[in-house]
Design an enzyme around this catalytic site. Structure first.
Site, short mmCIF file in Angstrom:
data_model
loop_
_atom_site.label_atom_id
_atom_site.label_comp_id
_atom_site.label_asym_id
_atom_site.label_seq_id
_atom_site.Cartn_x
_atom_site.Cartn_y
_atom_site.Cartn_z
CD1 TRP A 64 -1.06 2.41 2.17
CD2 TRP A 64 -2.83 1.76 0.98
NE1 TRP A 64 -1.95 3.46 2.15
CE2 TRP A 64 -3.05 3.09 1.43
CE3 TRP A 64 -3.83 1.14 0.22
CZ2 TRP A 64 -4.22 3.80 1.14
CZ3 TRP A 64 -4.99 1.85 -0.07
CH2 TRP A 64 -5.17 3.16 0.39
CG MET A 65 2.53 5.18 -2.08
SD MET A 65 3.48 5.39 -3.62
CE MET A 65 2.13 5.60 -4.80
CG ASP A 67 -1.23 11.52 1.90
OD1 ASP A 67 -2.09 10.89 1.27
OD2 ASP A 67 -1.50 12.21 2.89
CD GLN A 83 1.82 8.80 5.48
OE1 GLN A 83 0.95 8.50 6.30
NE2 GLN A 83 3.06 9.07 5.85
CG PHE A 123 -0.20 10.00 10.03
CD1 PHE A 123 -0.02 8.62 10.11
CD2 PHE A 123 -1.48 10.49 10.25
CE1 PHE A 123 -1.08 7.76 10.38
CE2 PHE A 123 -2.55 9.65 10.54
CZ PHE A 123 -2.35 8.28 10.60
CB SER A 124 1.65 13.46 5.42
OG SER A 124 1.04 12.46 4.64
NE ARG A 197 -4.40 14.43 8.93
CZ ARG A 197 -5.60 14.19 9.41
NH1 ARG A 197 -5.78 14.06 10.70
NH2 ARG A 197 -6.64 14.08 8.60
CG ASP A 198 -0.98 16.13 6.91
OD1 ASP A 198 -0.58 15.10 7.47
OD2 ASP A 198 -2.12 16.23 6.41
CD GLU A 249 -6.26 14.47 5.21
OE1 GLU A 249 -5.99 13.65 6.10
OE2 GLU A 249 -6.64 14.14 4.07
CD1 TRP A 334 -8.17 10.23 1.55
CD2 TRP A 334 -8.01 8.03 1.91
NE1 TRP A 334 -6.89 9.97 2.03
CE2 TRP A 334 -6.78 8.63 2.25
CE3 TRP A 334 -8.15 6.65 2.03
CZ2 TRP A 334 -5.70 7.89 2.73
CZ3 TRP A 334 -7.06 5.92 2.51
CH2 TRP A 334 -5.86 6.54 2.86
#
Length: 531
Positions: A64-65, A67, A83, A123-124, A197-198, A249, A334
Site C-alpha cells: 500500500w501507498m 500521500d 505513506q 504520518f505525512s 498534522r502534515d 490536510e 479516499w
C-alpha cells in the site's frame, strides 16, 4: 521494383521504432490504423506488468501507498518519500517509503526510511536540507537532511484523547539513505487539537528563517524557527475561507512569479477530504501574500489544482534546480482507494508537474503541466497537421498502445467528443460542450467500475469559466490505469483512474459540427521499469 522492395524492407527492419498507418474511408467513419508489432498485454506473472500497473508513473513494487511526503532535491537526486504500509495492500500502520530519481521519470525504490515507534505511526510531512546546519544535527561540511512529520498515536486516539497527533523530526547524514529520530521528539506538541498534522517546512529567503505550515482540523497554522527544532506559533488561516466539506490536510506554501510580469504571489495548497468538486478527495489553492508569519488573501471563490477525481494530497519539492516548483499528487481518492482492483500493490503518483501562475482579467490561475523531462519518453506513432471533420462524421484511430500514449492537438472551441474503447466494449468518454463550456469525463463504462459504488456512479463535469482562449489545446496522457488531461497549457487539469478489462485500442473523434483539428499527434510513451 527493387527500389520499392528495399524501402519496404528498411521500414520493416525499423520495427517498433517506426509506426506505419493506413486509412479506410467510409461514408461517416474513417478508420486510421497505426501499425505496431507490439501490443499491451497484462501479465500477472511479471513484475511491473501486472494488470493496471502504471508504466510511466511511480508506484510501489508491492503493498500500500498513499500521500507523497518529504519531497526534496539534493546533489542531483530527487527524493520521494511516501505513506507506506509494507504488510498489506490496504491502509495500515504508516511508514515512510522511499524512492529516488535523477530525472523525475525513472525511479529506484529504496529501503523504508522511517518506521513507527513508541510515539506513534509516521504520518505525512516534509524534508529539507539544512545547508547551514542550523539544527546542529550535522556539520557545515556535511549538512543534515531533515524530515519533519506527524506522529499519530493510535492508542491515544482509541482512548478518546484529542492530542494524539504531534510533530516529530528525523535526520540523515548520508543523503537520505539512513535516518535517526531526534531524541527530543516531539518537536511540536499538541495542546488539544484533533487532526493536527502534515507539516511542510521550508527556508524563507526573505526572512532568513525556517517556516512551517500544518493543518489543525478546519484551518492552517504557521510557525517560525531558527533551527528546525524549536518552533514558534505565529498565526491561523482559513477557518472561514475556501472549501470546508471535510478535514483540511497536506498544506504547502510557496512563491511564484506571475507570467509576463514582475509581480510575485504566494500560493497556499490545502487538500480536503471530502468536499472535492467531483466527490471525495481534492486539493484547493489560495493566492495571496505571506510575510513569514501571516498569510492573507482577497480570494473569495474556491479554486482547485485539479478537477478530476484522483489527484490528492499533492505537495511540491524543496530545493529544486532553477527554483522550479515541481508538484506530485497521490493518484487516488479516499472514496474508493482501498478497493481498487489491483492485487499485490495499490496506488500510484501523478506525473510530476511544473506549476506556474498566470493572471487573466484580474484573476490568478495556477497552471500545471508535465515536467520537461517527460518529453524524452515520447515516440511519435502518428501525426497530421490538419484533420477536417465534417458534421456528425466519426474518425477512428486503431492503435494497440493507446493505454500507454499521449494524444495532442488543437481545436476550435466547438463541441467535440473523444471515445477510447477496446474489444470488450469498455469506453472512456471525454466531451466538451461549447455552449455551456462544460468539460466532462465519463468513466461509467470504462472497464471495472463496480468495486465501489462511487467510482462509476456519475459523469464528472466541470464548467471551464477561466477558458478565455479562442481555441482548445488538448494534451491527454493514458497509462494502464489512468488518464491525465491538460487543457490550454494546464489552465485546467483532470486526473482520473481507469481500469479497462483489456487495454484500449481505438480512439474515436466526433463532433456534431464541422471541425478542424490541427497538429494532431499520437505518441507512444516509453515505460520506465526494468523487467
Amino acid at each position: 521494383m527493387k527500389f520499392t522492395s528495399t524501402i519496404l524492407l528498411i521500414l520493416l527492419l525499423l520495427g517498433t521504432a517506426t509506426s506505419l498507418f493506413s486509412c479506410k474511408k467510409g461514408q461517416s467513419n474513417d478508420v486510421i490504423t497505426i501499425h505496431s508489432s507490439e501490443k499491451i498485454v497484462f501479465d500477472s506473472s511479471k513484475k511491473y506488468k501486472e494488470p493496471f500497473r502504471p508504466q510511466f508513473h511511480f508506484s510501489p513494487e508491492k503493498k500500500w501507498m498513499n500521500d507523497p511526503n518529504g519531497m526534496v532535491y539534493y546533489k542531483g537526486v530527487y527524493h520521494l518519500f511516501y505513506q507506506y504500509f509494507p504488510d498489506d495492500i490496504v491502509w495500515g500502520p504508516m511508514h515512510w517509503g522511499h524512492a529516488t530519481s535523477t530525472d523525475l521519470i525513472h525511479w529506484t525504490t529504496k529501503k523504508i526510511a522511517l518506521f513507527p515507534d513508541k510515539l506513534g505511526m509516521i504520518f505525512s510531512g516534509s524534508a529539507v536540507v539544512d545547508l547551514h546546519n542550523t539544527s546542529g544535527l550535522g556539520t557545515k561540511e556535511n549538512p543534515p537532511m531533515i524530515a519533519i512529520f506527524t506522529y499519530h498515536d493510535m492508542e491515544g486516539e482509541k482512548a478518546g484523547k484529542k492530542n494524539y497527533q504531534t510533530q516529530g523530526l528525523a535526520y540523515s547524514l548520508d543523503n537520505g539513505e539512513t535516518w535517526l529520530k531526534y531524541s527530543g521528539n516531539p518537536i511540536i506538541e499538541n495542546a488539544d487539537q484533533k487532526d493536527f498534522r502534515d507539516p511542510k517546512a521550508f527556508w524563507n529567503t526573505e526572512t532568513n528563517r525556517w517556516n512551517l505550515v500544518l493543518v489543525a482540523g478546519d484551518h492552517a497554522q504557521f510557525y517560525t524557527s531558527q533551527n528546525l527544532i524549536d518552533w514558534k506559533f505565529e498565526s491561523d488561516f482559513g477557518q472561514n475561507l475556501g472549501a470546508h466539506g471535510g478535514v483540511w490536510e497536506c498544506p504547502d506554501i510557496f512563491k511564484l512569479k506571475v507570467a509576463g510580469s514582475n509581480e510575485e504571489k504566494w500560493v497556499l495548497l490545502i487538500s480536503i477530504n471530502p468536499g472535492a468538486p467531483n466527490g471525495g478527495s481534492g486539493t484547493q489553492y489560495f493566492i495571496g501574500d505571506f510575510d513569514g508569519k501571516n498569510f492573507k488573501t482577497s480570494q473569495k471563490e474556491v479554486k482547485w489544482v485539479d478537477y478530476g477525481a484522483d489527484n490528492y494530497a499533492g505537495v511540491t519539492y524543496n530545493n529544486t534546480p532553477n527554483g522550479k516548483r515541481i508538484f506530485v499528487g497521490w493518484m487516488s481518492n479516499w472514496l474508493y482507494a482501498r478497493n481498487t482492483p489491483t492485487k499485490n500493490w495499490r496506488s500510484a503518483m501523478t506525473l510530476p508537474r511544473e506549476l506556474s501562475l498566470i493572471k487573466t482579467n484580474e484573476n490568478y490561475v495556477l497552471k500545471s503541466t508535465p515536467v520537461e523531462q517527460f518529453k524524452k519518453q515520447l515516440v511519435t506513432a502518428y501525426s497530421k497537421d490538419l484533420i477536417a471533420i465534417k458534421a456528425n462524421q466519426k474518425i477512428s484511430f486503431d492503435y494497440p498502445h493507446l493505454n500507454q500514449s499521449e494524444i495532442r492537438f488543437k481545436a476550435a472551441k466547438k463541441n467535440l467528443k473523444l471515445v477510447f474503447s477496446n474489444e470488450t466494449k469498455d469506453s472512456l468518454v471525454i466531451d466538451y460542450e461549447a455552449e455551456s463550456k462544460i468539460f466532462s469525463i465519463d468513466r461509467r463504462h470504462s472497464g471495472i467500475v463496480n468495486f465501489e459504488k462511487n467510482f462509476g456512479k456519475e459523469i464528472h463535469k466541470t464548467a471551464m469559466l477561466n477558458n478565455n482562449s479562442e481555441t482548445m489545446d488538448y494534451q491527454i496522457t493514458l497509462d494502464w490505469s489512468s488518464v491525465e488531461i491538460f487543457l490550454n497549457g494546464g489552465i485546467y487539469t483532470f486526473t482520473e483512474q481507469i481500469f479497462p478489462t483489456t487495454p484500449y485500442t481505438q480512439l474515436r473523434i466526433q463532433s456534431d459540427e464541422e471541425q478542424e483539428i490541427k497538429n494532431f499527434t499520437i505518441r507512444k510513451i516509453k515505460g520506465i521499469w526494468k523487467n
